[in-house]
Design an enzyme around this catalytic site. Structure first.
Site: not given
Length: 826
Positions: A87, A90-92, A95, A110, A203
């Site tokens: 999907i 990102g930074g972490m 997904v 995630k 956030d």
């Protein structure tokens, strides 16, 4: 070579990002001359910059993109989840869209990015799981569970929200300004719900808000939320810290500076989102995408007035946005509810808080709401003179209704401001880096009565808020104080038979039940239940909670005839209020089974726990929800003596905790303790010792010495050491457990060895210290006989120890008193 390539790509992307969008193709052509592959990679990252689900600047990913395995996860399986597609990244982490083959549904998984899989980050994501599991709002995406891959990488299974980003949904559907405001107010409702649970999102941005095809927004990714309400005191009152994670375009000035976060920070982020929804632009014009420069713009720039670009936004909307975007937190809206209420008032054509009040302004708003009526009134003015008295009275009634509504709003704002101040108190600059949650609550308690003495209704609600916080922390003495204060105020304000007073009675009864002061709790809960049952429209949730708590009070007094029908009624009300798949219903079902345990009805309790495990396996497959009923099932099987079935249940519990938390922490420690129980129950004391040692070491790292699980494990280990010829070592543990266990509820010991006194007495008997052993064994036996009855196996075992003591001590008369026949004590 890869490092050089990554650095080259980073330089290209940086140059393109710093150039105006219309000149980026020229920049790429210049920077990538003769290297079409490099240009394709740069264009891909720049495109990702606009579409990233987690919205971290693409430049931050360049080096890691080269280091990562690019084969993708499509087609791979994580348990019964099949990865379908990526999907977003990102930074972490990433997904993925996945298929849950067990429940036949789509889910979002995630997966934590490589390099973040240990230490504080993993604990951070586990905290996210706990936070989301507590949030039950239709506009917040649900968390189904979490686990760890075979490689040790944590992942979380979440509700897959089919929909578009908030900003794109509004743009592509061509929503009007009013439609956008109505949609945005639903977002505010979800954020306000989180704030009421002492959770700051931290956030908020359009990428974290998806709108379903039927037009309902869903808030995603509470991954960097900060919870000011840890689950138990056992963690030792965790230190408050704030992770320095943010999306600069939507961060508040205090977040950009690294200052303390409060609910006002979320209000600011909501202001940025609304500004962008209404104008199509961000409030700050920053050429660079460098996060530091964006943060500096946030802290230093002033947002352009939206009316300069959109004429329809002039006036109240302009003022509302500018109030939400104030640099100083104290000058923003006091709460998200107040922000949303101002938007509602604007939509209704009423005066808003963001506009300076005046008679002319209110008249203007009145005319705007009633243009037709005002025009007609001008034509029939003379006819109205005769009805002046009636009109005056009606106006008085209308003003009185408006006054009451305004008073109610002010009460809510006052309480919200108090809660915001409570969160703000957690500023490390004020409390030091080791500031504790309990210290924050204590400070709020001290100033509460003084600050709200003139507002008893708000004061009562604030007392109840602190009662919940203290009770959740297990600090029952403080919780009782606030519960009594809230009840006293409610009785004075509303009388004894008002539903609001009944809720306060329930709260105090619940705290007293937690303190095992059942004689005091019972009349409060019975009266609260009677009031709730008299209401014309039943509050099924309140009835479920009161019935369940009253049932628990009776069960702990060994009154099954009173407890069981109440527990059944509680489940029936919970089914109506929440449905069988709701976490609150499952919790209530678990409590009902716990009542059966308190009544020593282990077969009935085990049947409920098995059913609960099956439900959790369907509702939260692979998640932490089933762990508590698994532990309780093991306790029931131990007491039934079903050790073969217990071994299978202990195997699953240990495997699940290892998969979910990697063999560390309290959950895994409890699984080890269950292993120790199993060995102890089979008479394998030597085999039990390593399990209990490992468990105790982990429990001591996470719990204070006086926590009941620590005391239980410590005493059982001491008893096993005694029975394997190491009585001196066992004595140290047993004496420590006795010293620390004075204030804990020892009912849980009934499921293994009875009580510490009999265990320590046995230890001293093994060392032939008869005079020291005698009072302990007598006291322990009397306690068990009174609590469990003379025929209980633990009571008869205590009698056997006394018999052995007096035989060894050469006191035949006393030994005869405790001689046993057929398990009964004469």
């Amino acid at each position: 070579m890869a490092d050089a390539r990554a650095q080259r790509l980073a330089a290209v992307v940086k140059s393109a990002l710093e150039a105006p969008p219309e000149t980026r193709p020229l920049v790429l052509e210049r920077e990538c001359a003769g290297d079409p592959a490099l240009r394709a990679e740069a264009e891909g990252l720049l495109a990702f910059e606009d579409a990233a689900f987690l919205e971290e600047p693409a430049l931050n990913f360049v080096a890691e993109t080269f280091a990562a395995d690019d084969r993708g996860l499509a087609g791979e399986r994580l348990g019964h989840y099949e990865i379908l597609s990526l999907i977003a990244r990102g930074g972490m982490g990433e997904v993925y869209l996945a298929q849950d083959h067990e429940l036949d549904r789509k889910v979002a998984i995630k997966l934590v990015r490589r390099g973040f899989g240990a230490g504080n980050f993993v604990r951070h994501l586990r905290r996210e799981a706990r936070i989301l599991a507590r949030l039950n709002d239709p506009h917040i995406a649900r968390l189904y569970g979490g686990a760890v891959t075979p490689e040790g990488v944590p992942f979380f299974v979440m509700e897959f929200v089919e929909g578009e980003r908030l900003d794109r949904f509004c743009k592509e559907r061509g929503l009007t300004t009013n439609e956008r405001l109505e949609l945005f107010r639903k977002v505010c409702s979800a954020v306000a719900y989180a704030h009421q649970h002492l959770i700051i999102h931290r956030d908020l941005k359009p990428a974290n808000i998806r709108v379903t095809p039927d037009g309902e927004p869903k808030l995603l990714d509470f991954g960097i939320a900060k919870l000011l309400d840890p689950e138990t005191t056992a963690t030792g009152a965790p230190t408050i810290t704030f992770a320095n994670v943010m999306t600069p375009d939507y961060a508040s000035p205090e977040q950009a500076r690294g200052d303390a976060m409060t609910t006002a920070s979320d209000i600011y982020s909501l202001g940025v989102i609304l500004y962008e929804l209404l104008t199509g632009e961000k409030p700050y014009r920053v050429a660079s995408r460098n996060p530091a420069e964006v943060a500096r713009a946030i802290a230093e720039s002033k947002p352009a007035r939206p009316s300069a670009r959109r004429r329809e936004l002039a006036g109240d909307l302009d003022n509302i946005l500018l109030k939400a975007l104030r640099k100083e937190p104290g000058r923003r809206y006091a709460s998200v509810e107040q922000f949303s209420e101002d938007l509602r008032r604007h939509l209704a054509g009423r005066p808003v808080l963001a506009h300076r009040d005046s008679a002319a302004y209110r008249a203007q708003k009145f005319v705007g709401r009633h243009r037709g009526a005002v025009a007609a009134a001008a034509l029939v003015l003379l006819a109205l003179v005769g009805g002046l008295a009636t009109t005056t009275w009606q106006a008085h009634v209308a003003r009185e209704a408006q006054r009451r509504a305004e008073a109610s709003r002010q009460q809510a704002d006052r309480l919200n401001q108090f809660m915001e101040d409570l969160l703000a108190t957690a500023d490390p600059a004020k409390m030091g880096r080791d500031g504790k949650v309990v210290s924050v609550l204590d400070a709020a308690s001290e100033k509460l009565d003084h600050e709200m003495a003139d507002q008893p209704e708000i004061l009562a609600r604030a007392h109840d808020t602190l009662r919940r916080a203290y009770q959740h922390l297990g600090l029952y003495e403080q919780a009782e104080k606030h519960a009594r204060a809230a009840l006293s105020l409610m009785q004075r304000l509303h009388g004894p038979d008002d539903p609001a007073t009944a809720k306060a009675e329930f709260a105090l009864g619940d705290v007293l039940g937690d303190r095992y002061r059942q004689a005091e709790a019972e009349p409060l809960l019975r009266h609260a239940l009677a009031v709730e049952r008299r209401q014309p429209v039943p509050d099924h949730a309140a009835l479920a909670e009161t019935l369940e708590t009253l049932s628990f009070v009776y069960a702990t007094q060994i009154k099954p005839l009173e407890a069981e029908p109440l527990a059944e009624q509680a489940l029936a009300e919970a089914r109506i209020a929440w449905g069988e798949k709701d976490a609150r219903f499952l919790r209530l079902l678990n409590e009902m089974a716990t009542i059966k345990v308190a009544e020593q009805d282990f077969p009935a309790a085990a049947a409920i726990f098995r059913h609960l495990i099956q439900l959790y396996d369907k509702v939260q497959p692979g998640g932490l929800g089933s762990v508590a009923p698994q532990v309780n099932l093991c306790i029931c099987l131990f007491n039934e003596g079903k050790f073969d079935e217990l071994e299978k249940a202990a195997d699953r519990l240990q495997n699940d905790t290892r998969r979910l938390v990697g063999g560390r922490g309290v959950t895994s420690a409890i699984a080890l303790t269950i292993r120790g129980f199993l060995c102890f129950g089979r008479g394998q004391d030597e085999a039990a010792i390593p399990f209990l040692r490992d468990s105790l070491a982990s429990l001591n790292r996470n719990y204070p010495p006086s926590q009941v699980t620590v005391v239980h494990c410590e005493a059982l280990l001491g008893l096993c050491l005694t029975r394997t010829g190491r009585a001196a070592e066992g004595e140290l543990l047993l004496r420590t457990a006795l010293a620390n266990g004075g204030a804990v509820d020892r009912a849980t010991f009934d499921h293994t060895f009875g009580n510490i006194e009999t265990a320590l007495g046995e230890c001293l008997l093994a060392q032939k210290r008869y005079a020291e052993a005698e009072p302990l064994l007598l006291r322990g036996y009397d306690h068990l006989k009174k609590r469990l009855g003379p025929q209980n196996s633990l009571t008869t075992q205590a009698a056997h120890r006394l018999h052995d003591l007096y035989v060894a001590w050469n006191k035949p008369a006393e030994a005869t008193r405790f001689a046993s026949s057929g398990g009964a004590v004469r």
